[in-house]
Design an enzyme around this catalytic site. Structure first.
Site, PDB file in Angstrom:
ATOM      1  N   TYR A 127     -57.400 -29.936   0.387  1.00  0.00           N
ATOM      2  CA  TYR A 127     -58.944 -30.384  -0.121  1.00  0.00           C
ATOM      3  C   TYR A 127     -59.144 -31.601   0.640  1.00  0.00           C
ATOM      4  O   TYR A 127     -60.487 -32.302   0.288  1.00  0.00           O
ATOM      5  CB  TYR A 127     -58.618 -30.802  -1.691  1.00  0.00           C
ATOM      6  N   PHE A 176     -56.356 -29.408 -15.389  1.00  0.00           N
ATOM      7  CA  PHE A 176     -57.598 -28.791 -15.604  1.00  0.00           C
ATOM      8  C   PHE A 176     -57.642 -27.666 -14.750  1.00  0.00           C
ATOM      9  O   PHE A 176     -57.267 -27.651 -13.615  1.00  0.00           O
ATOM     10  CB  PHE A 176     -58.690 -29.672 -15.996  1.00  0.00           C
TER      11      PHE A 176
END
Length: 414
Positions: free
Chosen positions: A126, A414
């Site tokens: 990322y 999450f």
């Protein structure tokens, strides 16, 4: 032909879920009930899929949802939380994630999101999309007999008490307690009603059976709820009938030092328990130092956790507070576009604006994400080649300005 990358239609949700499970190496068959539950909580405008033009099959998954992130000083910043990212092994290295990420960043910018956040399953992916590791976690294993604690002494003193409670009470008092913690913990994110339903077994998926847990509340002498712990235990005994049980903490929320100290003492006082695994805590958590012998807490995990991508530099830097006054001009490099430019930060007033002035520091947007919550040092980032000092003394000033007394912590996956 390149794959078709787009938001999925409601009728495509079962195939999308199957792709997601395959990508995460959980090859399970979704029941109608599983799909119905996910359908109810799916924002299809923010749920992308990639479809192979030859077969029409979904070969990649991507989703985001609205979130708030607490920043230094206690303000809550609007963020787009990225999750459920998977590209099938048969379709990797075809730019599918890059296309889905580009669509997400453009949409987040259009919505007015200040940041984007994610929990990175793998480290190398990322950074190239502008995300930087912004909050770490640590986990300890406590060797209970070595702690030096008097297990006969009450865990909660001075009129306070700890009581086991059921899931109904957890659902009643847990959300407000978490909000109190979140408002004072930079790096923490919001939990919605569904989070509590899943965590307490009210909502279950067939392929992920809910295992009952124990829950205990800490109440102050005034009767106010100040702490909550959820934990599970194994059931191990030797052939000689000696207990060897380990407690695994799933969630421990404490809004006062007294509540934190009492809940760790409580866990270490449970009969038959030889070890307590703390779950993911802040890297500077006090759990080891709360024990008479801190060496009884062995560090198991120390790793990056929450990653942050700054989308709107002005609003992001205006939202947080700073440790000392000072003025810095930051030149942010952002290949994807939204954060690129020069910004003048006045840490004394908390103001930030675009500027044409000479830069003091030059940095990639991913490095800004690592600095933003106070997790990383500008001097360290410069040594790693991620920040360039354009004015002597600017690195030291940046470290003083962005410093936080405690390291950021995100309690939630999450």
């Amino acid at each position: 032909m390149s794959a078709d990358v787009r938001p999925i239609a409601p009728s495509e949700l079962p195939a999308w879920l199957q792709t997601l499970n395959t990508g995460f190496l959980t090859p399970v068959r979704m029941t109608q009930s599983d799909v119905a539950q996910r359908f109810e909580h799916t924002d299809f405008a923010r749920t992308q899929g990639a479809f192979d033009p030859a077969t029409g099959r979904c070969v990649a998954a991507f989703r985001s949802f609205a979130q708030e992130l607490t920043v230094p000083g206690g303000a809550a910043v609007v963020s787009s939380a990225v999750t459920n990212v998977a590209v099938l092994a048969t379709h990797r290295r075809q730019g599918l994630l890059t296309r889905m990420m580009a669509a997400e960043i453009a949409a987040a910018q259009e919505r007015g999101d200040v940041l984007s956040t994610l929990i990175a399953a793998e480290y190398p992916i990322y950074g190239r999309y502008g995300y930087g590791p912004a909050a770490s976690v640590a986990e300890w294993e406590i060797d209970v007999p070595r702690t030096g604690l008097d297990r006969r002494a009450p865990a909660a003193g001075d009129g306070a008490r700890i009581d086991y409670v059921d899931v109904a009470e957890v659902r009643e008092v847990g959300p407000e307690l978490h909000e109190r913690l979140r408002r004072t913990t930079h790096g923490a994110v919001t939990r919605d009603a569904r989070w509590w339903s899943v965590a307490t077994g009210l909502e279950q998926m067939s392929y992920r059976p809910y295992k009952e847990a124990f829950h205990a509340l800490y109440r102050s002498a005034a009767g106010e709820v100040e702490g909550l712990v959820t934990f599970r235990s194994d059931d191990r005994w030797t052939d000689s009938k000696v207990p060897l049980n380990t407690v695994q903490v799933e969630d421990l929320l404490a809004v006062t030092p007294g509540a934190q100290r009492a809940l760790w003492r409580f866990l270490c006082s449970i009969d038959w328990v030889l070890k307590v695994r703390t779950g993911y805590r802040a890297p500077d958590d006090l759990v080891a130092q709360l024990l008479p012998d801190p060496r009884s807490a062995r560090l198991l995990t120390s790793a990056d956790f929450l990653w942050v991508r700054v989308l709107d530099v002005v609003r992001a830097l205006r939202a947080r507070t700073y440790a000392v006054p000072g003025v810095l001009v930051l030149e942010v490099v952002d290949a994807a576009g939204p954060a690129a430019g020069r910004y003048r930060l006045d840490a004394g007033s908390g103001d930030c604006e675009r500027t044409d002035g000479s830069a003091d520091l030059r940095l990639e947007v991913s490095a800004l994400g690592s600095l933003y919550l106070g997790e990383e040092s500008a001097v360290r980032l410069a040594a790693l080649g991620r920040v360039t000092e354009e004015r002597p003394g600017a690195l030291a000033l940046a470290d003083a300005v962005f410093h936080t007394a405690r390291r950021p912590w995100c309690p939630d996956v999450f």
